[in-house]
Design an enzyme around this catalytic site. Structure first.
Site, mmCIF file in Angstrom:
data_model
loop_
_atom_site.group_PDB
_atom_site.id
_atom_site.type_symbol
_atom_site.label_atom_id
_atom_site.label_comp_id
_atom_site.label_asym_id
_atom_site.label_seq_id
_atom_site.Cartn_x
_atom_site.Cartn_y
_atom_site.Cartn_z
ATOM 1 N N GLU A 220 -18.653 -5.486 23.670
ATOM 2 C CA GLU A 220 -17.819 -6.695 23.750
ATOM 3 C C GLU A 220 -16.586 -6.618 22.860
ATOM 4 O O GLU A 220 -15.491 -7.016 23.264
ATOM 5 C CB GLU A 220 -18.637 -7.934 23.370
ATOM 6 C CG GLU A 220 -19.734 -8.299 24.352
ATOM 7 C CD GLU A 220 -21.060 -7.632 24.030
ATOM 8 O OE1 GLU A 220 -22.044 -7.959 24.693
ATOM 9 O OE2 GLU A 220 -21.093 -6.788 23.107
ATOM 10 N N HIS B 254 0.841 -1.195 0.000
ATOM 11 C CA HIS B 254 0.000 0.000 0.000
ATOM 12 C C HIS B 254 0.880 1.249 0.000
ATOM 13 O O HIS B 254 1.293 1.723 1.067
ATOM 14 C CB HIS B 254 -0.907 -0.009 1.226
ATOM 15 C CG HIS B 254 -1.792 -1.216 1.302
ATOM 16 N ND1 HIS B 254 -1.320 -2.452 1.653
ATOM 17 C CD2 HIS B 254 -3.122 -1.352 1.051
ATOM 18 C CE1 HIS B 254 -2.332 -3.317 1.632
ATOM 19 N NE2 HIS B 254 -3.428 -2.678 1.263
#
Length: 648
Positions: A404, A25
């Site tokens: 969570e 990238h």
């Protein structure tokens, strides 16, 4: 002028890595190199010669796809990477893998790549810094550092980043600073296609202080924003406006995000920056520049170490505790011998776990954690202790809220920071929300502790949405994770002692909602993953293998069967790690008639029961009814087990 040469060298080294690997990238390094360089040069408290120095600043490249940028920085700042390492970018067993990996490359503070995870782990590191500061800082500050993260648009789209950032604002983690590489591009094109929100207004609403740098190439503007952020009374978000692929012929295009630029475009990019047309070229002036920067960093490091020596001399007891908290080599038995046998009545393993947790907490002041809004249900609170908050940094309980995914990442970040022993808790069915963070803990070899209660159809009336079926199979499929489903209080204590002693492996404790009997023959051999809890009285013909709440059913079903052995197998992973002779002793190969009993999916049990065996399990979703009725409906009964053994 020398800063410009340094920045452009970082840019060229980064795109050279991508081009040589023909993979990577290049866009992010070209746009974000100035902010990363300015941070490393003038703001990060680091020492490449002592890279694990505990009071250093932390830096997490949350946008981990831009790893070539980080490797260029680590090379130039003297972290031990060589030019040859850069040339081996993304090659097998190199020190420069596709995304940064903690424990693999010196100077990498967290494994990143899955977007949003890095910034969320940074929240955990900043939380740990605040907690340790409250424990140890006096008139002399022993713990005093910042946590920085470099994020992109993708990180801020992922829901986990908002979960974690919301908690960071609520807890006022003021030494957390995020640099937002705002280039308005994702893989599919302009962010306008899917991300039109005002990020700074969102972070204002989350309780952060926000800053903006209009020109991502202006080092002075970037430096001022970082200095302002460090003075901020809240966590800080700095939006730095950049152009992806800056300096290349494709600047501003999504085409620079995830593909090499090509030789001709790299040549034109070098011309744009007035750099020598040579791959992996580092001018002698640049080497001298970075040598001076490193020298300056080491001088600041020596000042900090002098401060630490003053603290050690004035507060020797506290300093000793601090050093011990960082020592990962000790093997301490956190559960007293008589505590294993202290349970004398029927009790859910979530309750025995809570008692073991509090027993251990008295010995380990570094134990620190909580639940995603379910502490009362999964018995994960430390009794008599207050909650950690913006007003109370000494609290030992954390309420993560209904978050969570962020909870898993935040506790990962706390472990990576060091000095604390975090744990986290929720219902087993919600491990679905945590799977990415559990996987990263396993990948990073960090011993996170997961308390998963309400582990089966024993949840009862809440029905199929809350009754875990496939979750044990999912967890057991993750490499380097111990899954432990205890049958009673003794086995639960074994699990907790293993969790506290683990150095490189996370552990998931799988606990019941419903009461279970304390088993006469349960054993500390549970630490081996499986053991004989009922030995045959005559010639062995059949074996039942059970876990957790089904062990007592298997024992009851076979109490009058003299040729049947019952094996308690709380952990497949630990059993498979034993010697071949031990495994043969417990499960002799010649005995083909085997039955597994577990109120969960049968997936994975065939390797223990074989082609001639049988699995008493559940391969559909659950049903809403009282727990006893649900167990009966699915055949998880003494009568059904007895019948299956007789028919085998």
């Amino acid at each position: 002028m020398k800063d410009s040469l340094n920045v452009n060298t970082i840019r060229m080294l980064s795109i050279d890595q991508v081009q040589k690997a023909n993979s990577g990238h290049p866009g992010l390094p070209l746009g974000a190199a100035p902010m990363a360089y300015e941070l490393f040069k003038d703001h990060l408290k680091i020492n490449p010669k002592d890279p694990n120095w505990h009071n250093r600043d932390r830096f997490i490249l949350s946008a981990g796809h831009g790893s070539a940028l980080l490797y260029s920085l680590l090379y130039l700042f003297g972290y031990g990477l060589s030019l040859e390492d850069l040339k081996n970018f993304r090659q097998i067993l190199s020190k420069t893998p596709g995304h940064p990996e903690y424990g693999h490359t010196v100077g990498v503070d967290a494994t990143t790549g899955p977007l949003g995870q890095g910034i969320s782990m940074a929240v955990g590191m900043a939380l740990a810094e605040e907690k340790l500061g409250a424990l140890y800082n006096k008139d002399i500050k022993l713990i005093d550092h910042y946590t920085y993260a470099l994020v992109g648009d993708g990180c801020l789209m992922e829901g986990i980043s908002n979960e974690a950032s919301s908690l960071a604002g609520t807890l006022n983690l003021k030494k957390l600073i995020v640099l937002y590489d705002s280039n308005n591009i994702t893989i599919e094109g302009s962010t306008d296609l899917a991300f039109a929100e005002d990020v700074l207004k969102r972070y204002d609403a989350l309780g952060w202080d926000t800053f903006e740098v209009m020109d991502g190439n202006n080092l002075e503007e970037i430096s001022k924003a970082i200095e302002d952020a460090k003075k901020s009374p809240n966590p800080a978000m700095i939006k730095v406006n950049t152009k992806i692929g800056y300096g290349s012929p494709m600047a501003g295009s999504e085409k620079t995000h995830g593909s090499p630029l090509g030789i001709e475009n790299i040549k034109k990019t070098r011309e744009f920056f007035n750099m020598k047309d040579e791959d992996f070229y580092v001018d002698e002036e640049v080497k001298d520049n970075f040598s001076q920067i490193i020298k300056n960093l080491q001088e600041k490091y020596q000042e900090d170490k002098k401060n630490e020596e003053k603290y050690k001399e004035k507060y020797p007891k506290l300093y000793k505790e601090y050093i011990e908290s960082l020592d990962k080599s000790k093997n301490i038995d956190y559960v007293d011998k008589d505590f294993y046998d202290s349970f004398d009545k029927d009790m859910a393993t979530r309750q025995t776990s809570g008692k073991a947790l509090n027993h251990i907490a008295k010995k380990c002041k570094y134990l620190f954690g909580g639940s995603a809004d379910l502490a009362g249900s999964n018995k994960s609170s430390l009794d008599g202790e207050e909650y950690f908050s913006k007003d109370n940094r000494l609290g030992r309980n954390i309420t993560f809220g209904v978050r969570e995914n962020a909870m898993g990442a935040i506790t990962n970040g706390m472990l990576l920071h060091g000095g604390l022993r975090p744990y986290n808790a929720t219902f087993l069915v919600f491990s679905d929300y945590m799977k990415p963070t559990i996987r990263l803990a396993s990948l990073m070899n960090i011993p996170n502790i997961y308390i998963f209660s309400h582990d089966s159809i024993g949840v009862g009336e809440d029905g199929p949405t809350h009754q875990p079926i496939e979750h044990l199979a999912m967890l057991r499929s993750i490499p380097n994770l111990i899954v432990f489903r205890p049958a009673d209080g003794r086995e639960t204590c074994v699990a907790w002692n293993l969790a506290m002693q683990s150095k490189n492996t996370p552990i998931a404790l799988i606990l019941t909602r419903q009461n279970l009997p304390q088993l006469e023959n349960s054993s500390l051999d549970a630490k081996k993953g499986a053991y004989i809890i009922k030995k045959e009285e005559e010639k062995l013909e059949k074996i039942i293998i059970a876990t957790g709440s089904e062990v007592h059913l298997a024992l009851e079903a076979t109490k009058d069967m003299k040729n049947v052995r019952v094996v308690s197998m709380p952990s497949m992973e630990l059993f498979e790690a034993q010697t071949a002779s031990y495994r043969e002793e417990i499960l002799p190969k010649e005995i083909k008639k085997r039955i597994s009993v577990e109120a969960s999916s049968s997936f994975g049990w065939q390797k223990f029961t074989g082609l001639e065996g049988k699995n008493i399990s559940i391969d559909t979703f659950g049903i809403s009814a009282p727990a006893k009725e649900v167990y009966k409906y699915f055949g998880m009964t003494v009568e059904n087990i007895k019948k299956a053994v007789e028919e085998l």
